[in-house]
Design an enzyme around this catalytic site. Structure first.
Site, PDB file in Angstrom:
ATOM      1  N   GLU A 174       0.811  -1.222   0.000  1.00 29.83           N
ATOM      2  CA  GLU A 174       0.000   0.000   0.000  1.00 29.83           C
ATOM      3  C   GLU A 174       0.843   1.271   0.000  1.00 29.83           C
ATOM      4  O   GLU A 174       0.325   2.353  -0.241  1.00 29.83           O
ATOM      5  CB  GLU A 174      -1.022  -0.004   1.147  1.00 29.83           C
ATOM      6  N   ASN A 175       2.148   1.143   0.266  1.00 31.46           N
ATOM      7  CA  ASN A 175       2.996   2.332   0.177  1.00 31.46           C
ATOM      8  C   ASN A 175       3.453   2.606  -1.252  1.00 31.46           C
ATOM      9  O   ASN A 175       4.371   3.401  -1.454  1.00 31.46           O
ATOM     10  CB  ASN A 175       4.187   2.231   1.133  1.00 31.46           C
TER      11      ASN A 175
END
Lengths: 219, 238
Positions: free
Chosen positions: A53-54
């Site tokens: 998700e980064n």
């Protein structure tokens, strides 16, 4: 490992069991910690794309020590690599993938899972704890299929699969499948169905260490 | 002539005022504009509200800004990490406020702020303690929570390459919150590892269009948080 030692599947065996059920072509997000093991066991010949998700689609294996890059990390802030065909993107795009229903499968850890698929995995609710949620609440609402990867009981032997969660919820009715050291359990409207038990585990034993009603598909 | 390049980090942050809301890019160390944060410590603006995914590591960068008592409130998704020691201590003593926001909601609130969207509905956090006290509404039979767009007076952002118009390229997963924070802040202050001439960036690959950027300072060899933590360094340097 405590009470669970030497009984049922090892962590790596659970990871391999989950990986066996991830279909070719799936986009998959792996939670921090235990779920990261799943990436090591995708069967040969299957192409699975891992999302972090980064901001990376196409997460590859851990780098060799001399290739570690502080600006190429996963959601657990550990160094990773990017596979050929990978792409980077910013946080709002990343969570558009998550929240917009574009990711197929997410594997997460759990403090507790309830009979109706409620998940508690972000806070023990202790007064002294620093609350931290990260992307867990986004993932459980947005990803199509939520898989829980957990030991069947806590270190002290308390069931983690319960009638209703006592810890603060991450999401309500969000879990589809639970993979533990003892069994694979499907969460359905009609209740919790045991799909598979680890070698040496029988249904009576499984019931004794599960805090919610479980059923066999046969019955 | 448009020239957003300034000479020093000190000059870049000079306009930040007491009580400002400041977005700071980064996911852990990756993308954290450590030189700009240290310049903000030297500058001394206080009572800041900081919007950032984490609360910094060790005693440098964002953690040092907090330790220096310049931060009144943190808006973030994950305030504790392995090396986060400063924030937890102040929080337990009740000396800093925390607004905990799910990570995707945080990114979306910042994007909404930048896009002129005052609020939106999301299923994230429905039926959890983080939805308590918030307006909810049913769409197509499903409950959603209303979240407000988030704007800031300033953003401090790290990128890899910039030009004098403020067009930006990032590096790998250090991109993270940078692009949305540039949009969500009235004034975006960027540190770039390299500044190039106009025309050197392929317009097809520009990630942040210069319109979202106010100032750029070239910091050609940014410090490594990891390395500083290993060496147990503190800012201000002892």
């Amino acid at each position: 490992m405590g009470i669970n030692e030497n009984k049922g599947w090892s962590r790596d065996q659970i990871a391999a069991r989950i990986a066996a059920d991830i279909p070719d072509g799936a986009y998959v997000n792996l939670g921090i910690g235990l779920p990261e093991l799943v990436a090591n066991y995708i069967p040969q010949g299957r192409e699975v794309i891992f999302h972090t998700e980064n901001g990376l689609l196409g997460v590859g294996p851990s780098p060799a020590k001399e290739e570690v890059d502080d600006e190429l990390i996963n959601a657990g802030k550990k160094p990773v690599t990017a596979i050929p065909g990978a792409c980077f993107f910013h946080h709002a795009d990343s969570f558009t993938m998550v929240r917009g229903g574009h990711i197929d499968i997410c594997v997460l850890g759990a403090f507790q899972v309830s009979r109706e698929g409620d998940l508690a995995n972000w806070s023990t609710g202790e007064p002294d704890a620093i609350p931290a949620v990260g992307g867990a609440m986004d993932l459980v609402q947005g990803v199509k299929t939520i898989i829980v990867f957990t030991q069947h009981t806590t270190k002290s032997g308390e069931p983690k699969i319960v009638e209703s969660c006592t810890y603060p919820l991450t999401g309500k009715g969000v879990v589809s499948h639970i993979y533990t050291d003892y069994a694979v359990i499907d969460v359905k409207k009609e209740g919790l169905f045991v799909r598979e038990m680890a070698p040496g585990i029988d249904f009576d034993f499984l019931k004794s260490c599960t805090g919610a009603e479980i059923k066999l598909y046969e019955s | 002539m448009i020239n957003k390049i300034v000479g020093t980090a000190a000059e870049a942050v000079a306009e930040i005022f007491d009580g400002a809301t400041v977005m700071i890019s980064g996911f852990g160390e990756a993308g954290s504009p450590i030189e700009l944060i240290h310049a903000l410590i030297d500058h001394g603006a206080r009572d800041l509200t900081i919007v950032s995914n984490n609360t910094g590591n060790g005693h440098i960068g964002l953690a040092a800004l907090i330790e220096n008592k310049q931060v009144k409130k943190m808006i973030c998704s994950f305030p504790r990490t392995a090396n986060s020691v400063v924030f937890p201590e102040l929080y337990r003593r009740g000396e800093i406020e925390l607004e905990l926001v799910p990570q995707g909601t945080l990114a979306e609130r910042i994007r909404a702020g930048g896009a002129g969207v005052p609020a939106f509905y999301t299923p994230t956090s429905v039926n959890t303690p983080l939805a308590e006290g918030k307006e909810t509404r049913i769409f197509n039979g499903k409950p959603y929570v209303m979240e407000y767009g988030l704007k800031a007076d300033f953003a401090l952002v790290k990128c890899k390459i910039a030009d004098r118009y403020g067009n930006l390229l990032y590096n790998k997963t250090a991109r993270n919150f940078g692009p949305v924070m540039c949009m969500g802040a009235s004034r975006s202050i960027v540190q770039a590892s390299q500044v190039v001439e106009l025309g050197m960036l392929d317009p097809e690959t520009v990630v942040t269009p210069g319109i979202f950027v106010s100032k750029v300072v070239e910091i050609s060899n940014p410090l490594s948080e990891n390395q500083l933590i290993k060496e147990n360094r503190r800012y201000p340097w002892a």
